[in-house]
Design a protein around this motif. Structure first.
Motif, short mmCIF file in Angstrom:
data_model
loop_
_atom_site.label_atom_id
_atom_site.label_comp_id
_atom_site.label_asym_id
_atom_site.label_seq_id
_atom_site.Cartn_x
_atom_site.Cartn_y
_atom_site.Cartn_z
N GLY A 1 0.77 -1.24 0.00
CA GLY A 1 0.00 0.00 0.00
C GLY A 1 0.80 1.28 0.00
O GLY A 1 0.22 2.35 0.14
N HIS B 1 0.11 4.78 1.83
CA HIS B 1 -1.31 4.65 2.15
C HIS B 1 -1.54 3.52 3.15
O HIS B 1 -2.68 3.30 3.57
CB HIS B 1 -2.11 4.38 0.88
N HIS B 2 -0.48 2.80 3.53
CA HIS B 2 -0.64 1.70 4.49
C HIS B 2 -1.20 2.19 5.82
O HIS B 2 -1.79 1.41 6.56
CB HIS B 2 0.70 0.97 4.70
N LEU C 1 -3.75 3.83 6.23
CA LEU C 1 -5.21 3.72 6.18
C LEU C 1 -5.68 2.31 6.52
O LEU C 1 -6.83 2.12 6.92
CB LEU C 1 -5.72 4.12 4.79
N ASP C 2 -4.80 1.32 6.30
CA ASP C 2 -5.12 -0.08 6.59
C ASP C 2 -3.92 -0.69 7.32
O ASP C 2 -3.35 -1.69 6.87
CB ASP C 2 -5.41 -0.86 5.30
N ASP D 1 -1.20 -2.59 9.05
CA ASP D 1 -1.02 -4.02 9.31
C ASP D 1 0.36 -4.19 9.93
O ASP D 1 1.38 -4.18 9.23
CB ASP D 1 -1.13 -4.80 8.00
N TYR E 1 -3.74 12.18 7.05
CA TYR E 1 -4.28 10.98 7.67
C TYR E 1 -4.19 11.08 9.19
O TYR E 1 -5.04 10.52 9.90
CB TYR E 1 -3.50 9.73 7.24
#
Length: 422
Positions: free
Chosen positions: A26, A29-30, A32-33, A35, A62
């Protein structure tokens, strides 16, 4: 530390080796999710190269989507990333105001369109920035592996052209802003290595309000970002002396403006951009560039851009951005990554010999003719000519040539002008 009066400490030895962390899943943008297991796998691969630190990039909108909302969960995730890095022996530097990354701008909605306000001078915007930077720094202040804050990634690109919609400011306003945001980092995490970092327009562009003096005198260390797609490789070729020496040139150029002759310099970004540096030449370019940088006294460290390639599933990046990683998107070590790993393993705590010949920079006391220092300019080309002839040039400002104490402290015994060389 934000004072331009305070002498810098001697840099840690041997020089640090690290990577700018680009998540394999990602990209940035990781967040946003988020992990953490994926992050751990990435950090395992970085640590396996023998590197000792990462520079990480929270995405400003963000983390702070509203001027008075800094998302607690996002801050917790940043701390979790730092703790995962610590478990793998990696220290962490955090860039705050993202800002600008790989051709994309990330600015909060509360600074844009209907809420458009100058990023550097509007009191409410600056207050929001200060609170954000202070919050991130404070969240990490008790972590032993926290190096410190970088204000943002090349944020000077927002202050002048060629940005398509710049927030124009004066040099005085740039300095006032830098002092405010650096102070906020110090308030959040006292005594850490807090700094700011500009792209090379600060050194090469005549009308850029962020100046060489700002870079070399404010913050705990001087940061330089070395990219040979700025005209260097186009002019001198992939294996030209100027191309391999570009990072070393920026390091030495920065010292001309430093008030402390022993101020550390951090090569915070450097990479091998294709096709100017073809994949087959990436390892050789890495070795040449890093070897030249290590020949500069006071080098704090080298932080390669970047850890992982960008996934081809993500659209609209400039072509060169996809392949800058030390590792593939799947975590395989690339030739450039193997070269940097070898250099990191072989690095020794040996201070380079003084550079006894200094090239004079005469661009006016206000630095208004900085283009003379850029690719094609007389200072730049004279440095490359000297390096090609086997000279190890330093750089000194014209107004300091008569300062015998300054020259002696830097080990300079001879000065030459570009006109003497070209």
């Amino acid at each position: 530390m934000t004072s331009d009066d305070q002498p810098g400490a001697a840099p840690a030895a041997p020089p640090r080796f690290g990577a700018n962390y680009t998540p394999s899943q990602g990209w940035f943008h990781h967040w946003l999710d988020f992990d953490l297991d994926a992050v751990r796998r990435d950090l395992d691969a970085i640590a396996a190269l023998g590197l000792d630190h990462v520079r990480v990039f929270p995405i400003w909108p963000y983390f702070q989507p509203n001027r008075t909302l800094i998302r607690p969960r996002a801050v917790e995730q940043l701390v979790a990333l730092a703790d995962a890095a610590a478990e793998r022996g990696l220290d962490v530097n955090v860039d705050g105001l993202q800002g600008h990354l790989s051709s994309f701008d990330f600015l909060p909605a509360w600074t844009q369109t209907w809420h458009r306000r100058n990023l550097f001078t509007d009191p409410e915007v600056v207050s929001g920035q200060r609170e954000y930077l202070r919050t991130l720094a404070a969240a990490l202040a008790d972590r032993p592996n926290f190096i410190g804050m970088t204000i943002g990634n090349e944020i000077n690109q927002f202050a002048a052209g060629p940005h398509p919609d710049p927030d124009r400011i004066t040099e005085a306003e740039a300095e006032a802003w830098l002092r405010q945001v650096l102070d906020a980092c110090e308030e959040g995490a006292p005594g850490r290595l807090h700094l700011h970092a500009e792209y090379d327009a600060a050194w090469y562009q005549d009308d850029q309000p962020f100046t060489p003096a700002h870079a070399a005198r404010l913050g705990a260390v001087t940061a330089v970002h070395s990219w040979v797609f700025n005209g260097t490789a186009q002019r001198h070729g992939r294996d030209g002396v100027a191309t391999g020496q570009h990072a070393a040139y920026l390091i030495e150029l920065s010292k001309a403006w430093a008030l402390d002759p022993h101020r550390p310099v951090w090569l915070q970004e450097v990479g091998a951009p294709a096709p100017l540096i073809p994949a087959a030449d990436a390892a050789a370019f890495t070795e040449t560039t890093v070897a030249a940088a290590l020949d500069c006294a006071g080098l704090w460290g080298v932080t390669w851009w970047c850890s992982h390639d960008v996934s081809r599933s993500l659209a609209d990046f400039p072509e060169l951005e996809y392949s800058l990683g030390l590792l593939t998107n799947d975590g395989e070590v690339k030739p450039g990554g193997a070269a940097l790993a070898r250099l990191a393993k072989e690095a020794r705590a040996v201070a380079p010999a003084p550079r006894t010949t200094a090239l004079v920079v005469d661009i006016g006391p206000d630095g208004g003719r900085r283009s003379a220092c850029g690719p094609g300019g007389p200072v730049f080309e004279a440095f490359a000519r000297l390096a090609g002839d086997g000279v190890r040039p330093a750089v000194v400002l014209a107004e300091r040539v008569a300062d015998a104490g300054h020259l002696a402290e830097r080990g300079i015994t001879e000065v030459v002008h570009p006109s003497d060389v070209l």
